[in-house]
Design a protein around this motif. Structure first.
Motif, PDB file in Angstrom:
ATOM      1  N   LYS A 150       0.834  -1.198   0.000  1.00  0.00           N
ATOM      2  CA  LYS A 150       0.000   0.000   0.000  1.00  0.00           C
ATOM      3  C   LYS A 150       0.869   1.247   0.000  1.00  0.00           C
ATOM      4  O   LYS A 150       0.535   2.248  -0.651  1.00  0.00           O
ATOM      5  CB  LYS A 150      -0.926  -0.001   1.223  1.00  0.00           C
ATOM      6  CG  LYS A 150      -2.037   1.040   1.144  1.00  0.00           C
ATOM      7  CD  LYS A 150      -3.045   0.851   2.279  1.00  0.00           C
ATOM      8  CE  LYS A 150      -4.200   1.830   2.151  1.00  0.00           C
ATOM      9  NZ  LYS A 150      -5.208   1.624   3.220  1.00  0.00           N
ATOM     10  N   ASP A 151       1.995   1.208   0.717  1.00  0.00           N
ATOM     11  CA  ASP A 151       2.894   2.357   0.741  1.00  0.00           C
ATOM     12  C   ASP A 151       3.504   2.614  -0.633  1.00  0.00           C
ATOM     13  O   ASP A 151       3.670   3.772  -1.042  1.00  0.00           O
ATOM     14  CB  ASP A 151       4.012   2.138   1.769  1.00  0.00           C
ATOM     15  CG  ASP A 151       3.529   2.292   3.207  1.00  0.00           C
ATOM     16  OD1 ASP A 151       2.464   2.909   3.410  1.00  0.00           O
ATOM     17  OD2 ASP A 151       4.225   1.803   4.121  1.00  0.00           O
ATOM     18  N   LEU A 154       0.930   4.219  -2.753  1.00  0.00           N
ATOM     19  CA  LEU A 154       0.737   5.595  -2.306  1.00  0.00           C
ATOM     20  C   LEU A 154       1.850   6.491  -2.844  1.00  0.00           C
ATOM     21  O   LEU A 154       1.592   7.618  -3.285  1.00  0.00           O
ATOM     22  CB  LEU A 154       0.704   5.657  -0.780  1.00  0.00           C
ATOM     23  CG  LEU A 154       0.518   7.040  -0.156  1.00  0.00           C
ATOM     24  CD1 LEU A 154      -0.794   7.660  -0.615  1.00  0.00           C
ATOM     25  CD2 LEU A 154       0.553   6.938   1.370  1.00  0.00           C
ATOM     26  N   ARG A 180      -3.699   9.633  -0.903  1.00  0.00           N
ATOM     27  CA  ARG A 180      -4.029   8.676   0.155  1.00  0.00           C
ATOM     28  C   ARG A 180      -5.497   8.265   0.075  1.00  0.00           C
ATOM     29  O   ARG A 180      -5.826   7.082   0.235  1.00  0.00           O
ATOM     30  CB  ARG A 180      -3.712   9.272   1.526  1.00  0.00           C
ATOM     31  CG  ARG A 180      -3.996   8.300   2.678  1.00  0.00           C
ATOM     32  CD  ARG A 180      -3.440   8.808   3.982  1.00  0.00           C
ATOM     33  NE  ARG A 180      -1.989   8.847   3.964  1.00  0.00           N
ATOM     34  CZ  ARG A 180      -1.217   7.773   4.156  1.00  0.00           C
ATOM     35  NH1 ARG A 180      -1.760   6.577   4.364  1.00  0.00           N
ATOM     36  NH2 ARG A 180       0.092   7.879   4.145  1.00  0.00           N
ATOM     37  N   GLU A 181      -6.384   9.226  -0.187  1.00  0.00           N
ATOM     38  CA  GLU A 181      -7.802   8.901  -0.302  1.00  0.00           C
ATOM     39  C   GLU A 181      -8.037   7.957  -1.482  1.00  0.00           C
ATOM     40  O   GLU A 181      -8.847   7.023  -1.400  1.00  0.00           O
ATOM     41  CB  GLU A 181      -8.614  10.188  -0.475  1.00  0.00           C
ATOM     42  CG  GLU A 181      -8.628  11.072   0.769  1.00  0.00           C
ATOM     43  CD  GLU A 181      -9.332  12.393   0.530  1.00  0.00           C
ATOM     44  OE1 GLU A 181      -9.635  12.689  -0.657  1.00  0.00           O
ATOM     45  OE2 GLU A 181      -9.568  13.121   1.502  1.00  0.00           O
ATOM     46  N   HIS A 182      -7.324   8.218  -2.575  1.00  0.00           N
ATOM     47  CA  HIS A 182      -7.462   7.382  -3.770  1.00  0.00           C
ATOM     48  C   HIS A 182      -6.991   5.952  -3.495  1.00  0.00           C
ATOM     49  O   HIS A 182      -7.685   4.983  -3.841  1.00  0.00           O
ATOM     50  CB  HIS A 182      -6.648   7.994  -4.912  1.00  0.00           C
ATOM     51  CG  HIS A 182      -6.710   7.232  -6.191  1.00  0.00           C
ATOM     52  ND1 HIS A 182      -7.733   7.376  -7.104  1.00  0.00           N
ATOM     53  CD2 HIS A 182      -5.872   6.298  -6.720  1.00  0.00           C
ATOM     54  CE1 HIS A 182      -7.529   6.568  -8.130  1.00  0.00           C
ATOM     55  NE2 HIS A 182      -6.398   5.908  -7.918  1.00  0.00           N
ATOM     56  N   VAL A 183      -5.838   5.821  -2.870  1.00  0.00           N
ATOM     57  CA  VAL A 183      -5.282   4.500  -2.574  1.00  0.00           C
ATOM     58  C   VAL A 183      -6.150   3.759  -1.556  1.00  0.00           C
ATOM     59  O   VAL A 183      -6.392   2.556  -1.696  1.00  0.00           O
ATOM     60  CB  VAL A 183      -3.832   4.621  -2.077  1.00  0.00           C
ATOM     61  CG1 VAL A 183      -3.318   3.264  -1.576  1.00  0.00           C
ATOM     62  CG2 VAL A 183      -2.929   5.144  -3.193  1.00  0.00           C
ATOM     63  N   ASP A 184      -6.620   4.476  -0.538  1.00  0.00           N
ATOM     64  CA  ASP A 184      -7.504   3.850   0.455  1.00  0.00           C
ATOM     65  C   ASP A 184      -8.766   3.293  -0.200  1.00  0.00           C
ATOM     66  O   ASP A 184      -9.316   2.270   0.233  1.00  0.00           O
ATOM     67  CB  ASP A 184      -7.895   4.862   1.534  1.00  0.00           C
ATOM     68  CG  ASP A 184      -6.760   5.164   2.495  1.00  0.00           C
ATOM     69  OD1 ASP A 184      -5.800   4.375   2.541  1.00  0.00           O
ATOM     70  OD2 ASP A 184      -6.825   6.194   3.201  1.00  0.00           O
ATOM     71  N   ARG A 185      -9.207   3.971  -1.267  1.00  0.00           N
ATOM     72  CA  ARG A 185     -10.457   3.588  -1.927  1.00  0.00           C
ATOM     73  C   ARG A 185     -10.292   2.346  -2.800  1.00  0.00           C
ATOM     74  O   ARG A 185     -11.217   1.541  -2.913  1.00  0.00           O
ATOM     75  CB  ARG A 185     -10.961   4.764  -2.773  1.00  0.00           C
ATOM     76  CG  ARG A 185     -12.343   4.548  -3.366  1.00  0.00           C
ATOM     77  CD  ARG A 185     -12.903   5.834  -3.942  1.00  0.00           C
ATOM     78  NE  ARG A 185     -12.102   6.370  -5.035  1.00  0.00           N
ATOM     79  CZ  ARG A 185     -11.338   7.450  -4.958  1.00  0.00           C
ATOM     80  NH1 ARG A 185     -11.263   8.129  -3.816  1.00  0.00           N
ATOM     81  NH2 ARG A 185     -10.655   7.875  -6.002  1.00  0.00           N
ATOM     82  N   PHE A 187      -7.197   0.156  -3.023  1.00  0.00           N
ATOM     83  CA  PHE A 187      -6.215  -0.891  -2.724  1.00  0.00           C
ATOM     84  C   PHE A 187      -6.894  -2.184  -2.272  1.00  0.00           C
ATOM     85  O   PHE A 187      -6.545  -3.276  -2.735  1.00  0.00           O
ATOM     86  CB  PHE A 187      -5.221  -0.422  -1.659  1.00  0.00           C
ATOM     87  CG  PHE A 187      -4.080  -1.377  -1.440  1.00  0.00           C
ATOM     88  CD1 PHE A 187      -2.936  -1.302  -2.224  1.00  0.00           C
ATOM     89  CD2 PHE A 187      -4.140  -2.367  -0.468  1.00  0.00           C
ATOM     90  CE1 PHE A 187      -1.882  -2.192  -2.046  1.00  0.00           C
ATOM     91  CE2 PHE A 187      -3.098  -3.258  -0.284  1.00  0.00           C
ATOM     92  CZ  PHE A 187      -1.960  -3.173  -1.080  1.00  0.00           C
ATOM     93  N   HIS A 188      -7.870  -2.057  -1.395  1.00  0.00           N
ATOM     94  CA  HIS A 188      -8.522  -3.263  -0.881  1.00  0.00           C
ATOM     95  C   HIS A 188      -9.330  -3.971  -1.953  1.00  0.00           C
ATOM     96  O   HIS A 188      -9.602  -5.171  -1.856  1.00  0.00           O
ATOM     97  CB  HIS A 188      -9.405  -2.918   0.323  1.00  0.00           C
ATOM     98  CG  HIS A 188     -10.670  -2.203  -0.042  1.00  0.00           C
ATOM     99  ND1 HIS A 188     -10.700  -0.852  -0.332  1.00  0.00           N
ATOM    100  CD2 HIS A 188     -11.953  -2.659  -0.173  1.00  0.00           C
ATOM    101  CE1 HIS A 188     -11.938  -0.503  -0.611  1.00  0.00           C
ATOM    102  NE2 HIS A 188     -12.720  -1.570  -0.532  1.00  0.00           N
TER     103      HIS A 188
END
Length: 224
Positions: A150-151, A154, A180-185, A187-188
């Motif tokens: 994830k890092d 990011l 960060r908002e984009h990756v949080d949305r 990545f999972h």
């Protein structure tokens, strides 16, 4: 009337020589920079056979390459300079660093020659969807361990927002917050087994479900 066989053979040799000189004969003139060693590219026919570009396209690409890199090699600083000209509205240096790493990952000198540059450009712009996904995966896999954390995602997404600068819609004031908002949305969504890492298989599986994303790969094709 056509000439004798000997004349035709000489003419073909001269044509071939002209093609080679069009690529390699003008390298590193008086304005050459960097190390004094100059790289002479392979013959035009060989490059055309190895890539998905025509001879004419290779000649056009090479003219631009040798103008910026008269020694026949490009290092990271020169690559960043070239890349930044395409994205003057933001800071492209970090993203250019990541892109350069995908090109030189097999090199130890820190420089790439024209053949290496042309090959990666061919794969990115004219390759199959699999070729392009392999490149995208390599771009995000910063440490080359075959997994995207994830890092890492990011870091790369953040560099993209920095590069796009004021051209994002709506305009982004804090690129790293948006990244960060984009990756949080997403990545999972890509990390199918929820182990905290994305594999190439997971990336391919996720992308294959999105027809819009697959079509967007066509925009990577270079019109010359």
């Amino acid at each position: 009337m056509p000439g004798s066989p000997a004349t035709m053979k000489t003419r073909k040799k001269n044509d071939k020589k002209a093609e080679i000189e069009d690529l390699g004969g003008v390298l590193g003139g008086s304005g050459a920079i960097g190390i004094g060693i100059r790289h002479r590219p392979e013959e035009l026919a060989t490059l055309a056979a190895k890539t998905r570009f025509t001879r004419k396209e290779i000649q056009m690409i090479y003219r631009g390459f040798k103008q910026e890199c008269p020694t026949g090699y490009v290092d990271e600083d020169a690559f960043k300079h070239i890349f930044s000209q395409f994205f003057p509205q933001g800071d492209a240096s970090q993203y250019a660093h990541y892109v350069f790493n995908t090109i030189k990952h097999k090199q130890t000198s820190g420089r790439i020659n024209f053949e290496e540059f042309l090959t990666i450009l061919s794969n990115i712009s004219r390759g199959t969807v699999e070729d392009k996904l392999q490149w995208v995966f390599g771009l995000y896999d910063l440490d080359g361990d075959g997994l995207i954390s994830k890092d890492e995602m990011l870091d790369v997404v953040g560099s993209i927002y920095e590069m796009l600068g004021r051209y994002t819609t709506p305009q982004i004031i804090e690129p790293h917050v948006a990244a960060r908002e984009h990756v949080d949305r997403i990545f999972h969504l890509i990390d199918a087994n929820k182990d905290g890492f994305v594999t190439i298989d997971e990336l391919v599986q996720w992308c294959s479900k999105d027809e819009h994303l697959l079509r967007s790969f066509d925009t990577l094709d270079t019109v010359l």
